[in-house]
Scaffold this active site. Structure first.
Site, short mmCIF file in Angstrom:
data_model
loop_
_atom_site.label_atom_id
_atom_site.label_comp_id
_atom_site.label_asym_id
_atom_site.label_seq_id
_atom_site.Cartn_x
_atom_site.Cartn_y
_atom_site.Cartn_z
N ASP A 8 0.85 -1.19 0.00
CA ASP A 8 0.00 0.00 0.00
C ASP A 8 0.89 1.24 0.00
O ASP A 8 2.10 1.17 -0.29
CB ASP A 8 -1.01 -0.05 1.17
CG ASP A 8 -0.38 0.21 2.53
OD1 ASP A 8 0.85 0.42 2.61
OD2 ASP A 8 -1.13 0.22 3.53
N CYS A 65 3.09 -3.20 4.19
CA CYS A 65 2.23 -2.09 4.58
C CYS A 65 2.86 -1.46 5.82
O CYS A 65 4.00 -1.80 6.17
CB CYS A 65 0.77 -2.51 4.77
SG CYS A 65 0.37 -3.41 6.27
N GLY A 66 2.17 -0.57 6.49
CA GLY A 66 2.78 0.13 7.62
C GLY A 66 3.21 -0.81 8.73
O GLY A 66 4.35 -0.79 9.18
N THR A 67 2.26 -1.63 9.19
CA THR A 67 2.54 -2.53 10.32
C THR A 67 2.75 -3.98 9.88
O THR A 67 3.17 -4.80 10.69
CB THR A 67 1.34 -2.55 11.28
OG1 THR A 67 0.20 -3.02 10.55
CG2 THR A 67 1.07 -1.17 11.86
N GLY A 70 -2.24 -5.68 8.47
CA GLY A 70 -3.38 -5.67 7.54
C GLY A 70 -3.14 -6.59 6.35
O GLY A 70 -4.03 -7.35 5.95
N HIS A 98 10.05 -23.27 10.56
CA HIS A 98 8.98 -23.88 11.37
C HIS A 98 7.61 -23.83 10.70
O HIS A 98 6.80 -24.73 10.90
CB HIS A 98 8.86 -23.15 12.72
CG HIS A 98 9.98 -23.46 13.67
ND1 HIS A 98 10.00 -23.00 14.96
CD2 HIS A 98 11.11 -24.19 13.49
CE1 HIS A 98 11.11 -23.44 15.55
NE2 HIS A 98 11.81 -24.15 14.68
N ARG A 109 6.83 0.77 8.39
CA ARG A 109 7.00 1.85 9.38
C ARG A 109 7.83 1.42 10.58
O ARG A 109 8.07 2.21 11.48
CB ARG A 109 5.63 2.38 9.81
CG ARG A 109 4.90 3.02 8.64
CD ARG A 109 3.76 3.93 9.02
NE ARG A 109 3.26 4.59 7.82
CZ ARG A 109 2.00 4.54 7.40
NH1 ARG A 109 1.09 3.91 8.10
NH2 ARG A 109 1.65 5.16 6.30
N HIS A 134 7.29 -30.06 12.55
CA HIS A 134 6.84 -28.80 11.95
C HIS A 134 5.87 -29.06 10.80
O HIS A 134 4.87 -28.36 10.65
CB HIS A 134 8.03 -27.96 11.48
CG HIS A 134 8.95 -27.59 12.60
ND1 HIS A 134 8.50 -26.95 13.73
CD2 HIS A 134 10.27 -27.82 12.79
CE1 HIS A 134 9.51 -26.77 14.56
NE2 HIS A 134 10.59 -27.30 14.02
N ARG A 137 2.51 -29.93 12.19
CA ARG A 137 1.80 -28.76 12.70
C ARG A 137 1.26 -27.88 11.57
O ARG A 137 0.12 -27.40 11.63
CB ARG A 137 2.73 -27.94 13.61
CG ARG A 137 3.03 -28.68 14.90
CD ARG A 137 4.20 -28.09 15.65
NE ARG A 137 4.56 -28.94 16.78
CZ ARG A 137 5.70 -28.86 17.44
NH1 ARG A 137 6.63 -27.98 17.10
NH2 ARG A 137 5.95 -29.66 18.45
C1 RB5 Z 1 -2.02 2.70 6.38
O1 RB5 Z 1 -2.04 3.93 7.01
C2 RB5 Z 1 -1.87 1.57 7.37
O2 RB5 Z 1 -3.04 1.39 8.08
C3 RB5 Z 1 -1.49 0.31 6.66
O3 RB5 Z 1 -0.31 0.49 5.96
C4 RB5 Z 1 -1.26 -0.90 7.53
O4 RB5 Z 1 -0.41 -0.63 8.61
C5 RB5 Z 1 -2.46 -1.64 7.94
O5 RB5 Z 1 -2.40 -2.70 8.57
#
Ligand code: RB5
Length: 145
Positions: A8, A65-67, A70, A98, A109, A134, A137
C-alpha cells in the site's frame, strides 16, 4: 524462482528497493503494488498476490504495509497461504523453518529499507524443515469446518 509483490502507500520505496535488489538475482517478479504515496486500501493490493501464491502461480509473495498486520490478515484468508509478519532476521528464518511461510509481510513503518532487503534475502534462502513435527503442525493449520 517467481515472486508476486504488493504494497500500500506505506511501502512504495521499500518495494522499489526490493525490486531493484531482486532483479540483480534474476528473479521474476510480478508487481501488484501501488507506486505512489497516495492513500489506498491495502486489501486491494494483497488479493492479487495472495491469489498467485494460493494457486501456485508463483513460488513466494512479498507484502508491505505500515505494520504488516493488515496485509497478513488479508492474505491469510486464502487456504494455501501462510503469510508471516517478519521484522527481525530470526523471526523471518523461523517463519520458513517452522511454519513454511510462503508470503513475507514487512512492516515498512518499523523497519529500514536495508533491513527489509535483508529480511527478504533470508526468507528466500531459508528452507522449511519438513518431514517432522513442523510439517505435522503446518498440516493442521487449515480450518476444516
Ligand atoms: C495505512 O495507514 C496503514 O493502516 C497500513 O499500511 C497498515 O499498517 C495496515 O495494517
Amino acid at each position: 524462482m517467481t515472486i508476486a509483490i504488493g504494497n500500500d502507500h506505506a511501502g512504495p520505496e521499500y518495494k522499489s528497493a526490493i525490486l531493484e535488489h531482486l532483479k540483480t538475482r534474476g528473479i521474476k517478479i510480478t508487481n501488484y503494488g501501488t507506486d505512489t504515496s497516495d492513500s489506498v486500501d491495502y486489501p486491494d493490493f494483497v488479493h492479487p498476490v495472495a491469489k498467485d501464491v494460493d494457486s501456485n502461480t508463483v513460488d513466494f509473495g512479498i507484502l508491505i504495509c505500515g505494520t504488516a498486520n493488515g496485509v497478513a490478515m488479508t492474505a491469510n484468508k486464502y487456504k494455501n497461504v501462510r503469510a508471516a509478519v517478519c521484522w527481525t532476521n530470526e523471526i523471518t528464518e523461523l517463519s520458513r523453518v517452522h511454519n513454511n511461510a510462503n508470503i513475507i509481510c514487512i512492516p515498512a513503518r518499523f523497519t529500514s529499507i536495508p533491513q527489509a532487503i535483508k529480511l527478504v534475502d533470508t526468507f528466500l534462502k531459508t528452507e522449511f524443515e519438513d518431514g517432522g513435527r513442523h510439517e505435522r503442525r503446518v498440516n493442521k493449520i487449515p480450518a476444516t469446518c
